[in-house]
Design an enzyme around this catalytic site. Structure first.
Site, mmCIF file in Angstrom:
data_model
loop_
_atom_site.group_PDB
_atom_site.id
_atom_site.type_symbol
_atom_site.label_atom_id
_atom_site.label_comp_id
_atom_site.label_asym_id
_atom_site.label_seq_id
_atom_site.Cartn_x
_atom_site.Cartn_y
_atom_site.Cartn_z
ATOM 1 C CG ASP A 43 -0.478 -0.277 2.486
ATOM 2 O OD1 ASP A 43 0.735 -0.499 2.603
ATOM 3 O OD2 ASP A 43 -1.267 -0.276 3.446
HETATM 4 C C1 LAN Z 1 3.716 -0.788 10.034
HETATM 5 C C2 LAN Z 1 3.476 0.600 9.697
HETATM 6 C C3 LAN Z 1 2.852 0.830 8.379
HETATM 7 C C4 LAN Z 1 1.916 -0.277 7.980
HETATM 8 C C5 LAN Z 1 0.928 0.139 6.865
HETATM 9 C C6 LAN Z 1 1.591 0.711 5.640
HETATM 10 C C7 LAN Z 1 -0.002 1.193 7.417
HETATM 11 C C8 LAN Z 1 0.117 -1.086 6.509
HETATM 12 O O1 LAN Z 1 -0.934 -0.732 5.648
HETATM 13 C C9 LAN Z 1 0.981 -2.228 6.081
HETATM 14 C C10 LAN Z 1 1.923 -2.654 7.243
HETATM 15 C C11 LAN Z 1 2.789 -1.506 7.777
HETATM 16 C C12 LAN Z 1 3.936 -1.305 6.830
HETATM 17 C C13 LAN Z 1 3.404 -1.820 9.145
HETATM 18 C C14 LAN Z 1 3.778 -3.187 9.522
HETATM 19 C C15 LAN Z 1 4.212 -3.427 10.975
HETATM 20 C C16 LAN Z 1 4.986 -2.269 11.567
HETATM 21 C C17 LAN Z 1 6.261 -2.086 10.776
HETATM 22 C C18 LAN Z 1 4.107 -1.034 11.459
HETATM 23 C C19 LAN Z 1 2.806 -1.096 12.213
HETATM 24 C C20 LAN Z 1 4.946 -0.025 12.198
HETATM 25 C C21 LAN Z 1 5.546 -0.806 13.383
HETATM 26 C C22 LAN Z 1 5.340 -2.293 13.062
HETATM 27 C C23 LAN Z 1 6.523 -3.133 13.503
HETATM 28 C C24 LAN Z 1 6.175 -4.599 13.380
HETATM 29 C C25 LAN Z 1 6.885 -2.757 14.941
HETATM 30 C C26 LAN Z 1 8.038 -3.460 15.480
HETATM 31 C C27 LAN Z 1 7.541 -4.529 16.290
HETATM 32 C C28 LAN Z 1 7.609 -5.812 15.979
HETATM 33 C C29 LAN Z 1 6.517 -6.673 16.451
HETATM 34 C C30 LAN Z 1 8.695 -6.403 15.183
#
Ligand code: LAN
Length: 727
Positions: A453
């Site tokens: 996305d």
């Molecule tokens: C994110 C942030 C962005 C998010 C969107 C783009 C909004 C989504 O549509 C797809 C998945 C994604 C890229 C995403 C995946 C997981 C993330 C990276 C996070 C929520 C930001 C933080 C999270 C990450 C896993 C945090 C670190 C913790 C762990 C459990 C490894």
């Protein structure tokens, strides 16, 4: 041990001089807060409006003319928000929320001897103290979650390492809560892991994480290359550090923590009995029976590992760590793996190594200073995500064409241009990576991961800015747009949906092996309505401008994706969101997609059911308010207050569906306008985002992008419905 600090009493006031902090001006959107040591530096680098805004220093703007129509309110909103745009064109922003990240930063730095500036340490202490729950002094999984062992044991430990004494009243209170919840022995597995690294928990108290996993043939259905990329990327360094049983050297503080964190003397703890001891306050996804059984077998295997095989596994894991560091400019995928990779690199290569230096340089990309102190962010920022929404909002609302906004849009396009990834990863093919050529990442180009996305939103923004405005340069070539489309077209799953970073690689039963206890649905990729919509909408816009490029593939992709959206609509009418809270978020995206293929309130039962569902949740004040708890339970839970961001999402959803009666939308608009301040801004309300079902995360820029977007859309909608004429 770091040098002692004088810690002021009340964390409400900054512990450092806030006029000495500056966000560094880079051209790639890196987020680095510099602490200026001298008055000369302060004079040559005056504070920007963004510095002041994010630090909570009043901007004292004069009131803007009172808006009478939605577009006037939107314009005021952007008049304010434009001031926060960085020189390089992006919008910086806090990306906090999770409370388990800063402890990783602190523990990882402590055990590798990587120091912080005193100013940074002081503000980290202040942040954690400010975020302690006033009732019990503990911390939860995220800023709004109730106290848990994970949150409390790790943040308590972080504060102690940062220099707070065990006798500090906040520590006495937190310790009592920790002990009431079962003490650190009852930490979930990721907590046990970090505490073991610090040498205040015994490795025997952890379920095994054998590095031999990496040596299994890739065709095996549970091979880690098939896991969700975040889980995979965290378990690479975890397995390495478990394999080598990394432990910090004992020091006084470590010995003292061993006494503080537990409800019984450290030496008397039966460690193997703690492996599955997880406090009820933490447990979101309990182990399956299968996983517990596997752990018993693996526990026996740990007694008789075969040294050359263990070494081969550990070497393999280490190589993956190096590849990941090199693929991402040492940012790594996210902050958890970032700090674990650092520890692993120091273990193997020492503090004099190049890797140490590069990790140190990029560590600060994750450290964000807010009005409450310094936190560790969920990624190295949310740059692409934020610029994507605001630029589309400006073009769709027509505000992009206002003379005074043109320069800001050109700057934004320049930033989007440099952010697109133009090649596949450096170690493509050897690090289980998906292609990246043409993709946009979530944060910066250096981080370098394709997200479906984010690529969709990046592509849409560039198309809007380059093809729908006549004053912008054409910076992104047609070939590069095609690359983005090619990448998107590689990401569809057989049932039509799109997942986050890669197509789904593993089977759903892998969830039985979820070891994390605090997060749900993390073992494999899943398809999401949000990601799917973004791809549908970007491809639809793309084909309008470039109808000759892969028309058949695009057409089939869109059709299959729409089918997928229909299939996952909930019986109540909404779509369940995984990245924003929650039904309001995903339903907005889904209705946007359906509208593009002509499915609206009047023409589609699916769109009608969705609108009726949303309308049933509108509150008396005209707004919507959904709690993060919805994401945990899958069932709508009202937030105690309505939220401007969710109100904007719900109103946009209704407008996408061409809901024929303006009443509910007018009430939503009124609420959003009423909450707007005289300077055009909106105050921060509840947390907006979520991940892994249980952890909330902040998107403070949403209160600008989605409000402005919704208000501008409402103007056009009202004009169409004869509510009133444009001014
Ligand atoms: C994110 C942030 C962005 C998010 C969107 C783009 C909004 C989504 O549509 C797809 C998945 C994604 C890229 C995403 C995946 C997981 C993330 C990276 C996070 C929520 C930001 C933080 C999270 C990450 C896993 C945090 C670190 C913790 C762990 C459990 C490894």
């Amino acid at each position: 041990m770091w040098t002692p600090l004088d810690i002021p009493e009340s964390p409400r006031e900054p512990f450092t001089d806030y006029t000495r902090w500056r966000l560094r001006d880079t051209d790639d959107g890196s987020h680095i807060w510099d602490w200026l040591q001298t008055d000369e530096e302060c004079a040559t680098r005056p504070m920007t409006e963004a510095d002041k805004y994010w630090l909570g220093i009043p901007l004292n703007y004069p009131p803007l003319p009172t808006p009478h129509t939605p577009i006037e309110a939107a314009r005021n909103g952007y008049t304010f928000y434009k001031n926060l745009q960085a020189n390089d064109g992006h919008w910086a922003g806090e990306y906090g929320g999770p409370m388990f990240l800063l402890p990783g930063l602190v523990i990882g730095s402590y055990v590798t001897g990587m120091s912080f500036l005193d100013a940074e340490r002081l503000e980290m202490i202040r942040y954690v103290l400010n975020r302690a729950h006033p009732e019990d002094g503990g911390w939860g999984l995220h800023i709004e979650a109730p106290s848990s062992v994970f949150g409390t044991a790790l943040n308590y430990t972080a504060l102690r390492l940062l220099g707070v004494s065990a006798e500090h009243p906040a520590m006495v209170k937190a310790r009592a809560t920790l002990h009431k919840l079962g003490g650190a022995a009852a930490a979930p597995s990721w907590g046990k892991f970090w505490l073991s690294i610090l040498n205040v928990y015994d490795w025997d108290g952890n379920n095994p994480i054998p590095t031999e996993l990496w040596l299994l043939p890739e065709w095996m259905p549970f091979h880690p290359s098939k896991w969700w990329i975040h889980t995979r990327t965290v378990y690479v360094p975890m397995s390495y550090l478990y394999g080598v049983r990394f432990q910090a050297e004992e020091d006084e503080l470590i010995l003292s923590l061993r006494e503080e964190l537990y409800t019984q003397p450290y030496d008397t703890i039966d460690w193997p009995a703690q492996r599955n001891n997880v406090s009820a306050a933490d447990l979101y996804a309990p182990h399956s029976g299968l996983f517990d059984f596997i752990n018993v077998i693996l526990g026996m295997y740990e007694q008789c590992t075969i040294p050359p095989i263990r070494k081969a596994g550990t070497d393999f894991a280490y190589n993956l760590i190096v590849l990941e560091d090199e693929n991402t400019g040492h940012q790594t995928l996210a902050p958890v793996s970032k700090m674990m990779n650092l520890v692993a690199r120091v273990h193997a290569e020492g503090r004099e190594s190049e890797a140490y230096k590069l990790h140190e340089e990029t560590r600060r990309d994750f450290m964000w200073l807010s009005g409450e102190g310094m936190m560790m962010c969920g990624t190295n920022g949310s740059q692409l995500w934020d610029i994507g929404f605001i630029t589309q909002a400006l073009v769709e609302t027509g505000l992009a064409k206002d003379e005074e906004n043109k320069e800001s849009l050109i700057k934004a396009l320049k930033w989007l241009d440099q952010c697109q990834i133009q090649d596949d990863p450096k170690h493509f093919g050897t690090s289980y990576r998906h292609r990246t050529k043409g993709a946009w990442p979530f944060s910066t180009k250096a981080q370098g991961y394709t997200v479906s996305d984010c690529t969709g939103e990046g592509l849409k923004s560039v198309l809007y800015l380059q093809n729908q405005l006549d004053f912008t340069p054409k910076l992104v070539s047609e070939e590069r747009l095609y690359d983005a489309v090619d990448t998107l077209l590689t990401m569809q799953n057989p049932d039509g949906g799109f997942a986050s970073y890669e197509p789904v690689r593993g089977s759903a039963w892998l969830e039985w092996l979820n070891p994390a206890e605090v997060f749900g649905d993390i073992m494999i990729e899943y398809e999401y309505p949000e990601c799917t919509t973004s791809v549908i909408t970007s491809l639809s816009i793309f084909r309008k401008h470039y109808p000759h490029y892969r028309p058949k593939a695009i057409d089939t992709t869109i059709k299959e994706a729409i089918k997928f959206l229909h299939n996952i609509q909930k019986p109540e009418g909404g779509w369940f969101g995984s990245w924003g809270i929650c039904f309001t978020y995903a339903t907005m995206f889904a209705l946007e997609s359906l509208a593009l293929v002509g499915e609206t309130y009047e023409t589609s039962t699916s769109a009608r059911r969705a609108c009726d569902f949303l309308l049933s949740k509108q509150r008396a004040d005209g707004g919507w308010g959904e709690s993060y708890k919805t994401c945990e339970t899958g069932v709508w839970v009202d937030h105690e207050n309505t939220q401007v961001v969710q109100t904007a999402w719900a109103a946009m959803a209704l407008m996408y569906a061409k809901y024929p009666h303006p009443g509910p939308i007018a009430r939503a608009v009124k609420l959003v306008m009423w909450r707007q301040q005289e300077d055009g801004s909106w105050p921060q309300e509840a947390i907006e985002g979520v991940f892994n079902k249980s952890c909330a995360i902040s998107y403070p820029n949403f209160k600008f992008s989605f409000t402005i977007w919704m208000l501008g859309k409402a103007q056009a909608y009202f004009e169409e419905h004869g509510v009133y004429k444009a001014q």
